[in-house]
Scaffold this motif. Structure first.
Motif, mmCIF file in Angstrom:
data_model
loop_
_atom_site.group_PDB
_atom_site.id
_atom_site.type_symbol
_atom_site.label_atom_id
_atom_site.label_comp_id
_atom_site.label_asym_id
_atom_site.label_seq_id
_atom_site.Cartn_x
_atom_site.Cartn_y
_atom_site.Cartn_z
ATOM 1 N N ALA A 1 -12.015 12.980 50.643
ATOM 2 C CA ALA A 1 -12.946 11.973 51.170
ATOM 3 C C ALA A 1 -12.349 11.282 52.386
ATOM 4 O O ALA A 1 -13.042 10.965 53.342
ATOM 5 C CB ALA A 1 -13.274 10.958 50.083
ATOM 6 N N VAL A 2 -11.045 11.027 52.318
ATOM 7 C CA VAL A 2 -10.341 10.407 53.431
ATOM 8 C C VAL A 2 -9.045 11.177 53.626
ATOM 9 O O VAL A 2 -8.302 11.375 52.674
ATOM 10 C CB VAL A 2 -10.020 8.921 53.140
ATOM 11 N N GLY A 3 -8.804 11.639 54.856
ATOM 12 C CA GLY A 3 -7.625 12.472 55.098
ATOM 13 C C GLY A 3 -6.651 11.834 56.054
ATOM 14 O O GLY A 3 -6.992 11.531 57.187
ATOM 15 N N SER A 4 -5.447 11.608 55.589
ATOM 16 C CA SER A 4 -4.327 11.001 56.335
ATOM 17 C C SER A 4 -4.775 10.031 57.421
ATOM 18 O O SER A 4 -4.669 10.292 58.610
ATOM 19 C CB SER A 4 -3.397 12.070 56.903
ATOM 20 N N THR B 1 -2.743 1.196 57.433
ATOM 21 C CA THR B 1 -2.653 2.309 56.497
ATOM 22 C C THR B 1 -1.854 3.404 57.175
ATOM 23 O O THR B 1 -1.941 3.574 58.395
ATOM 24 C CB THR B 1 -4.037 2.875 56.110
ATOM 25 N N SER B 2 -1.055 4.096 56.396
ATOM 26 C CA SER B 2 -0.347 5.223 56.980
ATOM 27 C C SER B 2 -0.503 6.442 56.091
ATOM 28 O O SER B 2 -0.185 6.401 54.907
ATOM 29 C CB SER B 2 1.128 4.885 57.202
ATOM 30 N N GLY B 3 -1.038 7.466 56.667
ATOM 31 C CA GLY B 3 -1.242 8.733 55.945
ATOM 32 C C GLY B 3 -2.121 8.582 54.724
ATOM 33 O O GLY B 3 -1.997 9.333 53.759
ATOM 34 N N LEU B 4 -3.017 7.616 54.767
ATOM 35 C CA LEU B 4 -3.844 7.345 53.588
ATOM 36 C C LEU B 4 -4.790 8.511 53.327
ATOM 37 O O LEU B 4 -5.576 8.904 54.180
ATOM 38 C CB LEU B 4 -4.656 6.066 53.809
ATOM 39 N N THR B 5 -4.683 9.051 52.117
ATOM 40 C CA THR B 5 -5.511 10.192 51.740
ATOM 41 C C THR B 5 -6.144 9.924 50.390
ATOM 42 O O THR B 5 -5.477 9.412 49.487
ATOM 43 C CB THR B 5 -4.665 11.475 51.651
ATOM 44 N N LYS B 6 -7.424 10.208 50.280
ATOM 45 C CA LYS B 6 -8.093 10.075 48.989
ATOM 46 C C LYS B 6 -8.876 11.341 48.717
ATOM 47 O O LYS B 6 -9.751 11.727 49.504
ATOM 48 C CB LYS B 6 -9.035 8.866 49.001
#
Lengths: 321, 317
Positions: free
Chosen positions: A26-29, A14-19
């Protein structure tokens, strides 16, 4: 694993995955790198974003930004070709209570267009056998215990030969025997070349079965690497005894370490986690002496993975939310 | 559990000749080819009818489904028994259309059963099934496992809607069959006098009954599409069921208000009771066509809405 020189490839990247959910992140980079063939422990306290990450990885939820690649293929774009190779247990097992264990597996297997109908019955039987549920195959899931449901959930992940298994808290609700069985199952699957991605908050579990691990805290990735690398960072703690504590604290800060305590509260002692693996203890000692810090004691202590974990994610009920 | 058991079926077994796999033109990218050791089914997914079969089997293995069908079948039975008892005491008076003709011909029991069930009982059962489609899976948590199997979101919606339509047909048939059977037992059958005054034989009147059942099932298909859409909005199946049922009732109330007459042709309930045309000689297909067009519109709009909602929905249940 196929001997084609691609062993360095990543099973999940994953790269820079943000939700984000509304204003809450909830999920930052997140930059995860799960090597092919590894047993990857995904650690973090409850609510640190582990399950959300898994949901985004498997295309159940869309990423707010960033990318996910599984076997080098973009998700969720290649979901249809990637997911048949992925077995998953996500946030606990879930089944139709009014169907038997075998019927439930049968039902979920029909959802996979790549699962051949001709072998369905046999594959369901084998998956049940592998998790030790053959005796309860025809019992309604309503009558299953939590541990049995958990096993059935793992059986569902094993219905087809998989390249990747994503197991979210696989030993949840299992008794000690069940936990041991799951561990040996994971080991044997890994031995067959399957990449296993296990999320857990049980450190001992991760220490026993994983080759790699990552630690999440409040939606951020705070550590990632092989277990040895994590230990090297996590297991060392430096404590210095010196009359020049304030100066020592300053030097340590300058070196990029994060010494405990504030400048005012020294009592001839400064301690710090060795959170820069490239920084060797002897170099720290030299830097201290060069700055005129008089050393009375200089101890590099071995801690535990637990210390490191708590250090990364917070103590007790103060866990970062 | 032995740790050396093979979860993986042998390669040869998976190439079974009787497999219904159909080749699909889907080029496999290099990385997938690299990682998947060239298993044939990775390249040739089946047509995917198995999921529809599984959906029907799950639907019709539920106690709830049979309880609803039995309740629907009980409506004409109840009517027939009551009319029979009343007839012994001097004959019925008033009541829904066809009621007076029941005593002359048992087949009218089926029609009366439909007329009585259309306003509430049928929409209620359809609401339960259609409202449960996606929300029920979400409520069980099985939605995440179906989607990671991967079932495919569009395929799952299609399968769910297809099964709901099958239930619409089953519901209409339950009333018609139970009505015809109990009517024949209690009142006997004979040539049927149609609304146009013509008389047809028992065989043809059975065909007409099935036509009416098809008309009713079609009428309910629009409601099922609405239920499917509402079901994608929530993870609480009861909420989706109740909303769909309330919508069906409110729409009928609106359809009964003369002040809103301009709106009536657009309501999905507008033609629900207009199957009398099928009981004329020759059959007038006008109402059937108009109803089909209206329901088709509702199906298209609400299935599209359901897809647009579901295809981008975060599945967090």
């Amino acid at each position: 694993m196929n001997g084609s020189g691609t062993s360095a490839a990543l099973a999940i990247e994953t790269s820079g995955l943000t939700k984000r959910f509304g204003r809450q992140t909830a999920v930052g980079s997140l930059d995860l790198a799960v090597p092919h063939g590894s047993v990857f422990g995904f650690l973090g306290p409850n609510g640190s974003g582990k399950t959300t990450t898994i949901r985004v990885m498997l295309g159940l939820a869309g990423a707010s930004s960033g990318r996910v690649r599984i076997f080098g293929q973009e998700m969720p774009g290649h979901l249809r070709s990637v997911l048949p190779q992925v077995g998953a247990l996500i946030e606990g097992p879930a089944f139709y209570p009014f169907l038997s264990g075998a019927s439930n597996l049968h039902r979920l297997d029909t959802a996979d267009r790549h699962a051949p109908a001709a072998t369905r019955r046999r594959r369901v039987g084998e998956a049940l056998e592998r998790v030790g549920l053959t005796h309860a195959a025809n019992k309604k899931v309503r009558a299953y215990s939590l541990g049995m449901k958990q096993r059935l959930g793992i059986a569902n992940a094993l219905l087809m030969p998989r390249q990747l298994l994503v197991l979210d808290e696989p030993t949840n609700g299992l008794d000690p025997q069940g936990t041991r069985e799951v561990r040996s199952l994971v080991r044997s699957l890994a031995g067959e070349g399957t990449t296993v991605f296990v999320s857990s908050h049980l450190l001992s579990e991760v220490e026993q079965i994983c080759s790699h691990a990552a630690v999440m805290s409040a939606g951020k990735l705070v550590a990632q690497g092989t277990l040895d690398e994590l230990r090297r960072v996590g297991l060392t703690h430096l404590s210095i005894q010196t009359p020049d504590a304030e100066a020592a604290w300053g030097v340590l800060r300058r070196l990029g370490l994060e010494p405990d305590g504030s400048e005012a509260a020294f009592d001839g002692q400064v301690s710090t986690p060795m959170n820069r693996p490239e920084l060797l203890p002897e170099d720290i000692a030299a830097a201290l002496v060069a700055d005129g810090v008089r050393l009375r004691g200089f101890v590099v202590e071995a801690g535990s993975l637990e210390d490191r974990y708590v250090e990364l994610t917070g103590e007790g009920f103060d866990v970062v939310q | 559990m032995s740790s050396d058991a093979q979860p993986v079926p042998a390669e040869a077994d998976r190439q079974s000749p009787e497999s219904v796999d159909r080749p699909v033109d889907r080029p496999v990218a290099g990385p997938a080819g690299r990682l998947a050791p060239a298993t044939p089914e990775n390249n040739r997914p089946s047509a995917g009818w198995a999921l529809f079969g599984s959906e029907l089997s799950v639907l019709f293995r539920r106690l709830r489904t049979w309880a609803m069908l039995l309740a629907l079948a009980a409506v004409p039975v109840l009517i027939a028994v009551v009319v029979r008892l009343a007839a012994d005491e001097g004959g019925p008076g008033g009541g829904p259309p066809f009621l007076n003709q029941i005593t002359q011909n048992g087949l009218f029991v089926a029609l009366t059963g439909l007329v009585v069930s259309i306003p509430l009982f049928l929409p209620l059962t359809i609401s339960v099934v259609a409202g449960d489609t996606i929300a029920g899976e979400a409520g069980h948590g099985t939605l995440r496992y179906l989607l990671t199997a991967p079932a495919g979101r569009l395929r799952l919606l299609a399968v769910k809607y297809g099964a709901a339509v099958v239930f619409c047909v089953a519901a209409a048939l339950a009333i018609v069959v139970a009505g015809a059977v109990i009517g024949t037992i209690l009142f006997g059958t004979g040539p049927v006098t149609l609304l146009s005054g013509d008389t047809i034989g028992v065989g043809e009147s059975l065909v007409r009954l099935l036509l009416v059942a098809a008309y009713v099932a079609l009428s309910l298909a629009g409601l099922a599409a609405i239920g499917l859409f509402i079901s994608t909005l929530t993870e609480v199946p009861v909420g989706a069921m109740a909303t769909t049922a309330v919508l069906a009732v409110v729409t009928q109330i609106v359809g009964a208000l003369p002040q809103l007459e301009w709106l009536h042709p657009w309501l999905f309930t507008h033609y629900w009771l207009s199957f009398a045309d099928l009981l004329r000689q020759p059959i007038s297909w006008d109402a059937f066509g108009a109803n089909a067009l209206l329901q088709g519109g509702y199906i298209a709009v609400f299935c599209a809405l359901a897809y647009s909602r579901f295809s981008t929905k975060d599945v967090l249940s």
